[in-house]
Design a protein around this motif. Structure first.
Motif, short mmCIF file in Angstrom:
data_model
loop_
_atom_site.label_atom_id
_atom_site.label_comp_id
_atom_site.label_asym_id
_atom_site.label_seq_id
_atom_site.Cartn_x
_atom_site.Cartn_y
_atom_site.Cartn_z
N GLY A 1 57.71 63.11 39.87
CA GLY A 1 56.40 63.02 40.49
C GLY A 1 55.29 63.25 39.48
O GLY A 1 54.28 62.54 39.48
N LYS A 2 55.48 64.23 38.61
CA LYS A 2 54.45 64.47 37.60
C LYS A 2 54.35 63.29 36.64
O LYS A 2 53.26 62.93 36.21
CB LYS A 2 54.74 65.75 36.82
CG LYS A 2 53.59 66.11 35.87
CD LYS A 2 53.74 67.46 35.23
CE LYS A 2 52.51 67.78 34.37
NZ LYS A 2 52.62 69.07 33.67
N VAL B 1 54.51 61.24 46.19
CA VAL B 1 55.26 62.25 45.44
C VAL B 1 55.84 63.27 46.42
O VAL B 1 55.21 63.64 47.42
CB VAL B 1 54.41 62.95 44.36
CG1 VAL B 1 54.01 61.96 43.28
CG2 VAL B 1 53.18 63.63 44.95
N ASP C 1 64.05 63.53 40.10
CA ASP C 1 63.70 64.91 39.83
C ASP C 1 64.47 65.42 38.62
O ASP C 1 65.17 64.66 37.94
CB ASP C 1 63.89 65.79 41.07
CG ASP C 1 65.33 66.23 41.29
OD1 ASP C 1 66.25 65.56 40.78
OD2 ASP C 1 65.53 67.24 41.99
N GLY D 1 57.69 59.48 43.22
CA GLY D 1 58.26 60.46 42.30
C GLY D 1 58.72 61.71 43.00
O GLY D 1 58.08 62.19 43.95
N TYR D 2 59.83 62.26 42.52
CA TYR D 2 60.40 63.50 43.03
C TYR D 2 60.35 64.55 41.92
O TYR D 2 60.80 64.30 40.79
CB TYR D 2 61.85 63.28 43.46
CG TYR D 2 62.01 62.32 44.61
CD1 TYR D 2 62.10 62.78 45.91
CD2 TYR D 2 62.06 60.94 44.38
CE1 TYR D 2 62.23 61.89 46.97
CE2 TYR D 2 62.20 60.05 45.44
CZ TYR D 2 62.29 60.54 46.73
OH TYR D 2 62.41 59.66 47.79
N LEU E 1 52.28 60.62 38.37
CA LEU E 1 50.90 61.07 38.49
C LEU E 1 50.19 61.02 37.13
O LEU E 1 49.01 60.65 37.05
CB LEU E 1 50.85 62.49 39.05
CG LEU E 1 51.21 62.64 40.53
CD1 LEU E 1 51.36 64.11 40.90
CD2 LEU E 1 50.20 61.95 41.43
N SER F 1 56.40 67.56 44.11
CA SER F 1 56.07 67.21 42.73
C SER F 1 55.61 68.41 41.92
O SER F 1 55.09 69.39 42.45
CB SER F 1 54.95 66.16 42.74
OG SER F 1 54.57 65.80 41.43
N ILE G 1 50.66 55.88 45.58
CA ILE G 1 51.54 56.83 44.90
C ILE G 1 52.05 57.83 45.94
O ILE G 1 51.24 58.46 46.63
CB ILE G 1 50.82 57.59 43.78
CG1 ILE G 1 50.30 56.63 42.71
CG2 ILE G 1 51.74 58.62 43.14
CD1 ILE G 1 49.47 57.32 41.64
N LEU H 1 51.28 63.12 49.47
CA LEU H 1 51.82 64.34 48.87
C LEU H 1 52.69 65.02 49.90
O LEU H 1 52.21 65.39 50.98
CB LEU H 1 50.68 65.27 48.44
CG LEU H 1 49.50 64.63 47.69
CD1 LEU H 1 48.40 65.66 47.47
CD2 LEU H 1 49.95 64.02 46.36
#
Length: 250
Positions: free
Chosen positions: A123-124, A141, A38, A118-119, A127, A144, A139, A163
């Motif tokens: 995360g973005k 996240v 993050d 992803g954090y 993605l 995110s 995936i 998600l």
């Protein structure tokens, strides 16, 4: 399972990035997971997640996108770094692609079994890689930041999406997750959601002192955004959901 770990240095975005690689013992081939931290930076939590994935038989690379900096006690500096990144899709994709190329170059990686975790801003990044055509099989996240949710942007994307967020997260709200999920659904993508009751933003992040050492309690002494607190139960639930997704996929 015993794992081997090491730092991996690579250059992108005008910086020398210091990623963290964890791999199972043995010759492979292994499934591989790209991890995005993050906005605070690559810290011990993401390294531990890489170690845990390697213990489950996956090679894992925790990417890095601050050039070795971690912003535990400098919220203004963090926002000055992260906000321009979030606004620049090509830059995010370049940062992610460089890390992805490092992951694929590791001996023993099975290129047909790749996933991402992803954090926050990380995360973005993952993605955006998926949207750009990186063939992740799964995936996950956690709280995110989200890319464009136009259905046509996701029509050529495959894989399963997980998600996760907290019910009280003011930055990645349950409503945002469901809006993004509906776009995925209309694009024919398999997706699922986990919302943790009472959890706020970055619920996995234990409070730290300015020197980076762990502090007691759930409240952070300094935060970059409102609505941030540590929730150990939500942390456990989210990690189990990630492991379930990758175990099911691989």
């Amino acid at each position: 399972m015993m794992v081997a770990t090491r730092e991996v240095t690579y250059d992108v975005d005008g910086l020398s990035m210091i990623g963290y690689l964890a791999q199972p013992n043995g010759p492979g081939p292994w499934p591989a997971v790209l991890i995005g931290h993050d906005g605070v930076g690559l810290e011990e939590y993401q390294r531990q997640r890489a170690d845990d994935l390697a213990a489950h038989g996956d090679l894992a690379l925790a990417m890095e996108y601050h050039g070795g900096e971690v912003f535990f006690d400098r919220p203004d500096a963090m926002l000055s770094r992260i906000m321009p990144l979030l606004a620049d899709v090509e830059r995010l994709q370049s940062i992610g692609r460089a890390a992805f190329d490092v992951l694929l170059a590791q001996p023993g990686v099975d290129p047909d079994r790749i996933a991402a975790l992803g954090y926050g801003a990380g995360g973005k990044i993952v993605l955006e890689l998926a949207r750009a055509g990186v063939p992740f099989k799964a995936i996950a996240v956690v709280h995110s930041a989200f890319p464009d949710d136009k259905v046509e942007e996701w029509s050529n994307v495959a894989g399963t999406f997980l998600l996760c967020t907290g019910s009280e997260d003011p930055v990645c709200t349950p409503e945002q997750i469901l809006t993004f999920g509906r776009a995925l659904q209309e694009a024919g993508i398999d997706w699922r959601v986990e919302i943790y009751g009472g959890a706020e933003h970055a619920f996995w992040a234990q409070p730290r002192k300015p020197d980076g050492s762990l502090a007691e309690g759930t409240a952070h002494s300094m935060t970059t955004v409102p609505g941030v607190s540590y929730d150990p139960k939500a942390t456990i639930h989210a990690w189990r959901a990630v492991l379930d997704l990758f175990g099911e996929t691989f």
